[in-house]
Design an enzyme around this catalytic site. Structure first.
Site, PDB file in Angstrom:
ATOM      1  N   TYR A  62     -40.438 -18.958 -31.275  1.00 26.03           N
ATOM      2  CA  TYR A  62     -41.250 -19.550 -32.356  1.00 26.03           C
ATOM      3  C   TYR A  62     -40.542 -19.432 -33.688  1.00 26.03           C
ATOM      4  CZ  TYR A  62     -45.331 -19.494 -29.177  1.00 26.03           C
ATOM      5  OH  TYR A  62     -46.212 -19.690 -28.144  1.00 26.03           O
TER       6      TYR A  62
HETATM    7  N1  LIG Z   1     -48.057 -20.456 -24.248  1.00 21.77           N
HETATM    8  C1  LIG Z   1     -47.731 -21.558 -24.837  1.00 21.77           C
HETATM    9  O1  LIG Z   1     -47.008 -22.387 -24.287  1.00 21.77           O
HETATM   10  C2  LIG Z   1     -48.265 -21.863 -26.204  1.00 21.77           C
HETATM   11  C3  LIG Z   1     -48.166 -23.171 -26.745  1.00 21.77           C
HETATM   12  C4  LIG Z   1     -48.675 -23.410 -28.017  1.00 21.77           C
HETATM   13  C5  LIG Z   1     -49.260 -22.380 -28.739  1.00 21.77           C
HETATM   14  N2  LIG Z   1     -49.326 -21.112 -28.204  1.00 21.77           N
HETATM   15  C6  LIG Z   1     -49.963 -20.004 -28.953  1.00 21.77           C
HETATM   16  O2  LIG Z   1     -51.257 -20.409 -29.350  1.00 21.77           O
HETATM   17  C7  LIG Z   1     -51.378 -20.315 -30.764  1.00 21.77           C
HETATM   18  C8  LIG Z   1     -52.262 -21.422 -31.273  1.00 21.77           C
HETATM   19  O3  LIG Z   1     -51.712 -22.662 -30.854  1.00 21.77           O
HETATM   20  P1  LIG Z   1     -51.777 -23.952 -31.761  1.00 21.77           P
HETATM   21  O4  LIG Z   1     -51.182 -23.693 -33.079  1.00 21.77           O
HETATM   22  O5  LIG Z   1     -51.256 -25.057 -30.929  1.00 21.77           O
HETATM   23  O6  LIG Z   1     -53.390 -24.046 -31.924  1.00 21.77           O
HETATM   24  P2  LIG Z   1     -54.366 -25.200 -32.347  1.00 21.77           P
HETATM   25  O7  LIG Z   1     -55.573 -24.516 -32.833  1.00 21.77           O
HETATM   26  O8  LIG Z   1     -54.552 -26.192 -31.273  1.00 21.77           O
HETATM   27  O9  LIG Z   1     -53.615 -25.962 -33.516  1.00 21.77           O
HETATM   28  C9  LIG Z   1     -53.364 -25.387 -34.761  1.00 21.77           C
HETATM   29  C10 LIG Z   1     -53.162 -26.526 -35.742  1.00 21.77           C
HETATM   30  O10 LIG Z   1     -54.388 -27.200 -35.911  1.00 21.77           O
HETATM   31  C11 LIG Z   1     -54.586 -27.515 -37.280  1.00 21.77           C
HETATM   32  N3  LIG Z   1     -55.673 -26.677 -37.747  1.00 21.77           N
HETATM   33  C12 LIG Z   1     -55.984 -25.417 -37.340  1.00 21.77           C
HETATM   34  N4  LIG Z   1     -57.050 -24.972 -38.008  1.00 21.77           N
HETATM   35  C13 LIG Z   1     -57.422 -25.952 -38.837  1.00 21.77           C
HETATM   36  C14 LIG Z   1     -58.447 -26.075 -39.774  1.00 21.77           C
HETATM   37  N5  LIG Z   1     -59.328 -25.088 -39.958  1.00 21.77           N
HETATM   38  N6  LIG Z   1     -58.555 -27.215 -40.476  1.00 21.77           N
HETATM   39  C15 LIG Z   1     -57.685 -28.210 -40.264  1.00 21.77           C
HETATM   40  N7  LIG Z   1     -56.665 -28.166 -39.373  1.00 21.77           N
HETATM   41  C16 LIG Z   1     -56.551 -27.042 -38.675  1.00 21.77           C
HETATM   42  C17 LIG Z   1     -53.293 -27.196 -37.993  1.00 21.77           C
HETATM   43  O11 LIG Z   1     -52.480 -28.337 -37.907  1.00 21.77           O
HETATM   44  P3  LIG Z   1     -51.538 -28.792 -39.136  1.00 21.77           P
HETATM   45  O12 LIG Z   1     -50.488 -27.747 -39.194  1.00 21.77           O
HETATM   46  O13 LIG Z   1     -51.044 -30.132 -38.665  1.00 21.77           O
HETATM   47  O14 LIG Z   1     -52.379 -28.860 -40.345  1.00 21.77           O
HETATM   48  C18 LIG Z   1     -52.761 -26.067 -37.113  1.00 21.77           C
HETATM   49  O15 LIG Z   1     -51.382 -25.900 -37.226  1.00 21.77           O
HETATM   50  C19 LIG Z   1     -49.952 -20.324 -31.313  1.00 21.77           C
HETATM   51  O16 LIG Z   1     -49.848 -19.667 -32.549  1.00 21.77           O
HETATM   52  C20 LIG Z   1     -49.214 -19.606 -30.223  1.00 21.77           C
HETATM   53  O17 LIG Z   1     -49.336 -18.205 -30.421  1.00 21.77           O
HETATM   54  C21 LIG Z   1     -48.850 -20.862 -26.957  1.00 21.77           C
END
Ligand SMILES: NC(=O)c1ccc[n+]([C@@H]2O[C@H](COP(=O)([O-])OP(=O)(O)OC[C@H]3O[C@@H](n4cnc5c(N)ncnc54)[C@H](OP(=O)(O)O)[C@@H]3O)[C@@H](O)[C@H]2O)c1
Length: 343
Positions: free
Chosen positions: A56
């Site tokens: 990451y």
């Molecule tokens: N195992 C795996 O393969 C894998 C894959 C992915 C993630 N992960 C883990 O899961 C965690 C979360 O994943 P994710 O970042 O994909 O989660 P997610 O909740 O699906 O997406 C987060 C994104 O959603 C938007 N967002 C989140 N909260 C918001 C809000 N309150 N208002 C408006 N937009 C909002 C932002 O996008 P914008 O940045 O575009 O504003 C943010 O970057 C990661 O940090 C990581 O630790 C694991």
């Protein structure tokens, strides 16, 4: 804002915070101040479960990042706050790229189609090197939860699991996890560990959200938790689901965000339309937005699912943790999931 509750991880006896903080953007999209502010606030609220990986976020930018950044940021924070023993730290190996700089086009953008074939994988050599590199960046001598990030079908499972078991036996890793793994493979993994008396995975990290991908949708290496997986979990309570991308990159905030989501075509189904409609009805009644409601819904699912809450700025995390304050009764859960017609 309420203090964060705790829940047991599998049958380990270990209590972890009910939500896990996803640190994927820390050190890249989020600078040191923004990362520290988010981490401090989570810790003050009682949160202890933090998720990162040894890749990451190499893809952010035009080649200046290699995948060390999030772990290094967490290491710096735990060192500054002297709180390592209060944190339940999860990291992963296997999806780091052999050469993150070689996989970009002339404009510096990742050539995504080539990414999976460039994963380091989960061989003995990779795992033993990766764990040492993670410990160094994280400034610690143990990892609470160590995941195989993406199931590696080229390396014999005996090699991967035997190596991980040695790391558990030596105390470098406390618990094992698996991510992006199909249910039939997971059962093979579990059975092999059982046969050999090896440490078994107790945390399974899959994509999981309120909307469900179309039947047969191709998510690449990602695995979305489906009915088959939940059926398996019900029979294997020693494993807990960690839901990654619970907001599908924030698509519940607005229609624009949905249309801009790179995987929206996989989710754009009549089932999703009906679910979004129900989400809107409940959101309006409770006066909360779709993202908050989806996280609240997930926190009410049984058996407990631990969402990994992400964001690219402090305000996202603050808004998302508001889900902990939302109470949904049984009728509302039934309505959201389509088991009843009235909210
Ligand atoms: N195992 C795996 O393969 C894998 C894959 C992915 C993630 N992960 C883990 O899961 C965690 C979360 O994943 P994710 O970042 O994909 O989660 P997610 O909740 O699906 O997406 C987060 C994104 O959603 C938007 N967002 C989140 N909260 C918001 C809000 N309150 N208002 C408006 N937009 C909002 C932002 O996008 P914008 O940045 O575009 O504003 C943010 O970057 C990661 O940090 C990581 O630790 C694991």
């Amino acid at each position: 804002m309420e203090m964060i509750d705790y829940t047991m991880l599998g049958r380990t006896g270990t209590q972890v915070s009910r939500v896990c903080l996803g640190a994927m953007t820390m050190g890249t999209l989020m600078d040191r101040d923004e990362s520290f502010r988010t981490l401090d606030s989570f810790a003050e609220q009682g949160g202890n479960f933090i998720d990162t990986a040894n890749c990451y976020s190499w893809w952010v930018g035009k080649g200046e990042n290699v995948g060390d950044e999030s772990e290094a940021m967490l290491g710096e924070w735990m060192h500054a706050r002297k709180n390592r023993e209060r944190i339940f730290l999860a990291t992963k190996c296997g999806a780091r790229l052999r050469d993150p700089r070689a996989i970009r086009d002339a404009d510096g953008n990742p050539r995504w189609a080539e990414v999976p074939s460039n994963y380091e994988g989960a061989s003995r050599r990779v795992i033993l090197g990766a764990v040492q590199d993670s410990l160094r960046r994280l400034r610690t001598d143990y990892i609470d939860l160590y995941y195989v990030h993406v199931d590696d079908r080229k390396t014999p499972l005996e090699e991967t699991l035997g190596t991980l078991n040695e790391l558990v036996a030596s105390g470098v890793i406390r618990h094992l996890g698996y991510s992006n793994v199909r249910t039939w493979r997971l059962e093979r993994i579990r059975a092999l560990c059982e046969r050999n008396g090896w440490a078994q995975p107790i945390a399974i990290q899959q994509e999981y959200s309120f909307l469900r991908p179309a039947a047969g949708a191709n998510l690449g290496v990602a695995v979305h938790a489906d009915g088959e997986f939940f059926d398996y979990l019900a029979e294997n309570p020693s494993m807990t689901l960690l839901a990654y991308s619970p907001l599908l990159k924030g698509i519940y905030a607005s229609r624009e965000k949905r249309l801009a989501y790179y995987n929206w075509s996989l989710y754009d189904t009549p089932d999703s339309a009906a679910r979004l409609e129900r989400l809107e009805v409940v959101g309006k009644r409770l006066g909360i937005d779709g993202n908050t409601l989806v996280l609240a819904w997930m926190l009410h699912r049984k058996p407990a699912i631990i969402p990994i809450v992400g964001g690219s700025r402090f305000s996202h995390f603050r808004e998302n943790f508001a889900a902990l304050d939302v109470r949904l009764d049984g009728e509302t859960m039934d309505y959201l999931e389509g088991r009843s017609a009235s909210a």
